[in-house]
Design an enzyme around this catalytic site. Structure first.
Site, PDB file in Angstrom:
ATOM      1  CG  PHE B 231      -1.789   1.791   1.638  1.00 43.15           C
ATOM      2  CD1 PHE B 231      -2.949   2.003   0.443  1.00 43.15           C
ATOM      3  CD2 PHE B 231      -1.393   2.014   2.529  1.00 43.15           C
ATOM      4  CE1 PHE B 231      -3.935   2.761   0.929  1.00 43.15           C
ATOM      5  CE2 PHE B 231      -2.518   3.202   2.495  1.00 43.15           C
ATOM      6  CZ  PHE B 231      -2.754   3.062   2.114  1.00 43.15           C
ATOM      7  CB  THR B 242      -0.289  -6.123 -10.784  1.00 43.02           C
ATOM      8  OG1 THR B 242      -0.938  -5.404 -10.042  1.00 43.02           O
ATOM      9  CG2 THR B 242       0.653  -5.506 -11.545  1.00 43.02           C
ATOM     10  NE  ARG B 438      11.321  -8.068   0.841  1.00 45.64           N
ATOM     11  CZ  ARG B 438      10.971  -7.915  -0.886  1.00 45.64           C
ATOM     12  NH1 ARG B 438      10.747  -8.984  -1.893  1.00 45.64           N
ATOM     13  NH2 ARG B 438      10.683  -6.385  -1.337  1.00 45.64           N
ATOM     14  CE1 TYR B 499       0.509 -11.537  -0.448  1.00 45.30           C
ATOM     15  CE2 TYR B 499       1.776 -12.981   1.672  1.00 45.30           C
ATOM     16  CZ  TYR B 499       2.243 -11.919   0.871  1.00 45.30           C
ATOM     17  OH  TYR B 499       2.398 -10.523   0.444  1.00 45.30           O
TER      18      TYR B 499
END
Lengths: 579, 579
Positions: B231, B242, B438, B499
């Site tokens: 977001f 997408t 990450r 997910y």
């Protein structure tokens, strides 16, 4: 809310003719070649005392004195001979079996048109510039695939045929088509193949008609929840090919939401889309098949969402003092937290029509007898402006009660009043009968049809009023008496579908006159921010207005898609876009 | 549920470099060239005592002793020189203004990749086989149109760029591309142009990022209701290109439901789709633009559904004894009458992760302190299997209460218990921070990313278990320690989105190792009845699995569409389908 009678002798002859056809066709029931529905069923008004006065007021026809046309005689038609060459016949017989290839005139005429009023006018007048040269009845997907490959190899034209209820001109061969035309009737592909009960998904063959689908699902506790006006005579494949919506789509979704997986016989092989709940896999091929009207191939089956038959299902009727109050209530409901299965409100004109089709002893007549209308009049309501609304609730009793509470607050805020479930029960029983009325009127010199659009809430009332004004101007330009009425049939977050029913007394050139009226309505849809069709498709009937909502670039995209996927123009050419 | 710190000195240098760029770019903020998010914000774990033990268990890295990579040095990169010819530069300068055409190395590298772990590995390693030759910053739709026409006229390649958060390889130039490549940054098209309050529709420019959209809508009482994980750094145009989904899509719909009208700059002119609630106008051009990833042109604006900010919004947390109990509850809720705004359940692994990111004094630690976990253990729960669920409710207080009642019955029936709103508040505050993790892991030699699918309910548990098994087999084949965890993120009538987040310790060939793991996961999606992507798109990363769900015929349809609408292959070629 009409009411039907049983077969006449002529109807029985029609039915016998169909039954006498060879096996492939015999397994597939067709509508009357000259009108809507089952041979032998027709509208009548003898027990509806308010109907004749209504028709007199609406289009100036006195039903007591009007002359009634004879049922048209099939033998009088001049049906052009089939131009199918032997090689094509032989290859199709190989593909589908010899008993699945038909070239008799009745079958070919049945497959020439859909059931728009234009179609009925043309077929009754014997206006048959081009009829399919062959009708084939594949029994399974493999046969459909063979047919598609034969048609492309021999440079013929293929037109898929489901229930034959189309009103957008999607089924008719191009008048000047020089190549052989093959109508592929999917009527034998009518089975529910599988129900995935854990997922609420059913795999269903494309030729299955509405009642057959429900008859196979209901005993196992399921429903597809898709109930278009054409339900009794339209097929799953047809719903997908035209992006259909049903009366309960507010809950179950349009067919575009319901149909998840699809199989389409295309030149060279089957297009097979995996049935998943949602996907981010490029431009949606699923949404290209939806609305494709045969131009991408023949839909053979789909995996659709099915729902448990709800514990409770009830339709409540409400009255509003006028259109604006009714449409405001629908908008309030749509922007609120609860979403009923049906949100429908008729304008004053259509409310008058509905009241006129009540039997003397039932429904609204009962309400009138109870003094309701007198009470409303005393309250200052103009009964000609009064609008009838149906709201459908489904689910557990607690859910139904909670929904009703919220809805009835919105109804009250908009000045409406509830009148219980009586009228809704009648509506529910009679909802699929209205198309029969068109034949009744046509027999009496009056052309009636329907046209629908969708529009954002901000433009809804202007659309309602503007379309009525456009139709009335068209009637006036023709110097003919005409009628138009409307209801809001589906609600969405940002707007709604407005559904118009119109009729006018025909002169000497009914098709040209119809063009004037229909074009005026369609142009008003465009001018007032709507679309050419909400759920009937484009075909040839609405193609002129497509550039207005997709822009020239959008038309270019569609033309590019069709040219790339059907370079030989063998698949129902000239539908949706002329090229 | 992570927690972030303030800028380092190196981060400040990055930010200064961006700010020093010419005006066009200065108006557009970009993420770090080497990682996720705002320069100067990063994940840390000093106040999360359970995090280091969790990482040690999951991937075998001891955070107290692990060596940490230096922030990569932009100066060390070997950026290939721009091959843009003078004629193209001049024509683009005419199209967009001289200050809107950039060719400095930082800007070009920023526009080379999205933010998948593969992208981060490549850009940090200076693996830059092809970077855009020019970056242009149009200020309005007319400029975008001129750019499109210049690019096609000069046979260059155009790649649209929104927030740059893509993780499917949709943004990168084809490595062997010999023609000049132009990245079109939509960042200056960031305004909400108009709100139609009666219809609940807003016209918004395609480059507007999530926070900007909400900042323009909220003060007027509206929300778009679209909150993907990305977001803070993704744009409306990117969401459409997408087929994005957000955390509250159960209520507001996926972007495919939200975006009604669209404008797309195509060669020769703007494709303009009228924003109506629903339409039956042939194969859906709207649904072709959705998911098109630049291959049909540059999306310049969309008219989207907006909703009144709900009166009440609350997220309740629940625990289930194991995955099957949690997924069964989600299915029960989905097939029932109420539809909460968020239905989410993490598996035991992800629940462990979430607990590990709690601060010592707050949230779950608080629950643990209150003895909840000890109580559950006494009840026989295995705390490693225990699953955390969030259900979000929105609407009037009465509606929220009614929904909760129904949901909590389903929770109870499935063996779950409610633990109130505390954890949900934390989730809501921290939901957009996870991507920063990450970079933290990558700095410590661990590659982590996400991949998601959708699958019918019947196959959901098998998908969950099968994907985990496939990832673990991949880790074993590599001889590396790895981790995978999952949550159900969106519910539909017929299934849900699963997910997955996965991470493994990298060896000498991180990209090849990543391929092994990622491919194993994607192949499991396909083998177990899912799709290659639920809401991240196809790009080049997922293209290999597209034929499995669309069939060869479906790929042929897409290829035909692209070839017909972009015969010169100027529009982001080779994305979605290689040809």
């Amino acid at each position: 809310m009409t009411d039907l009678v049983t077969p006449t002798a002529a109807d029985r002859e029609d039915a016998a003719a169909v039954a006498a056809s060879p096996p492939g066709a015999a397994a597939v029931a067709h509508m009357k070649w000259w009108g809507w529905g089952v041979p032998g069923v027709a509208f009548h008004h003898e027990d509806k005392p308010a109907f004749a006065p209504f028709v007199l007021k609406a289009v100036g026809i006195d039903l007591h004195t009007a002359s009634v046309l004879e049922q048209p005689d099939f033998g009088a038609l001049d049906v052009p001979a089939s131009i199918a060459p032997d090689a094509l016949r032989a290859a199709l017989a190989d593909a589908v079996g010899a008993d699945g290839v038909h070239d008799d005139d009745l079958d070919r005429v049945v497959h020439t048109y859909g059931k728009s009023i234009r179609d009925l006018i043309k077929v009754r007048a014997g206006h048959l510039p081009r009829v399919p040269d062959l009708v084939v009845y594949p029994a399974d997907e493999a046969a459909v695939q063979r047919i598609v490959d034969v048609v492309v190899a021999q440079d013929a034209v293929l037109i898929p045929f489901g229930g034959g209820s189309n009103i957008a001109g999607s089924l008719e061969p191009v008048p000047g088509e020089a190549r052989p035309v093959v109508s592929v009737d999917l009527g034998r592909l009518d089975r529910v193949l599988e129900i995935d009960e854990a997922s609420g998904l059913a795999r269903i063959q494309a030729g299955a008609l509405g009642p057959s689908i429900e008859a196979q699902l209901n005993p196992r506790g399921w429903t597809i929840g898709h109930f278009p006006d054409s339900f009794t005579h339209s097929s799953l494949g047809g719903w997908i090919a035209t992006r259909s919506s049903g009366m309960q789509s507010d809950k179950y979704g349009d067919i575009a939401d319901i149909a998840r997986g699809m199989r389409v016989a295309r030149p060279g092989g089957v297009l097979d889309l995996r049935p998943t709940p949602s996907a981010s896999t490029g431009p949606s091929v699923r949404e290209m098949v939806l609305g494709s009207e045969g131009r991408l191939g023949v839909i053979t089956e789909a995996t659709v969402q099915v729902h448990r038959v709800p514990q409770q299902r009830v339709i409540h009727a409400y009255f509003f003092p006028n259109w604006r109050a009714g449409s405001a209530a629908m908008r309030r409901i749509a922007e609120g937290d609860v979403h009923p299965a049906i949100t429908r409100v008729s304008d004053g004109r259509e409310t008058g029509f509905s009241l006129s089709t009540s039997k003397a002893s039932k429904g609204f007549s009962g309400l009138a007898q109870k003094g309701l209308f007198a009470f409303l009049k005393r309250r200052g309501w103009d009964l000609d402006e009064m609008c009838l609304s149906f709201i459908g609730y489904e689910g557990t009793p607690a859910h139904v009660a909670a929904q009703r509470k919220v809805v009835e607050k919105a109804v009250k805020r908009s000045g409406g009043i509830g009148v219980g479930t009586g009228p809704g029960v009648l509506y529910d029983q009679k909802k699929f009968d209205t198309p029969y009325l068109r034949d009744f009127l046509l027999d009496r010199g009056t052309a009636g049809d329907v046209s629908e659009t969708s529009v954002p809430w901000a433009g809804l009332d202007a659309m309602h009023d503007g379309v009525i004004a456009a139709a009335e101007a068209a009637y006036e330009s023709l110097g003919r008496k005409g009628w138009i009425m409307s209801h809001l049939s589906h609600s969405y977050h940002s707007g709604a579908c407005l559904y118009f029913t119109f009729a006018f007394v025909m002169g000497d050139e009914p098709e040209a006159e119809y063009d004037v009226v229909k074009s005026a309505i369609q142009q008003a849809f465009i001018d007032l921010g709507g679309v050419p069709s909400h759920h009937h498709g484009i075909g040839v009937e609405h193609a002129a207005w497509l550039p207005d909502v997709l822009s020239e670039q959008g038309i270019g995209v569609l033309e590019g898609l069709f040219a790339a996927t059907d370079p030989g123009r063998n698949l129902n050419p000239s539908k949706i876009t002329p090229t």
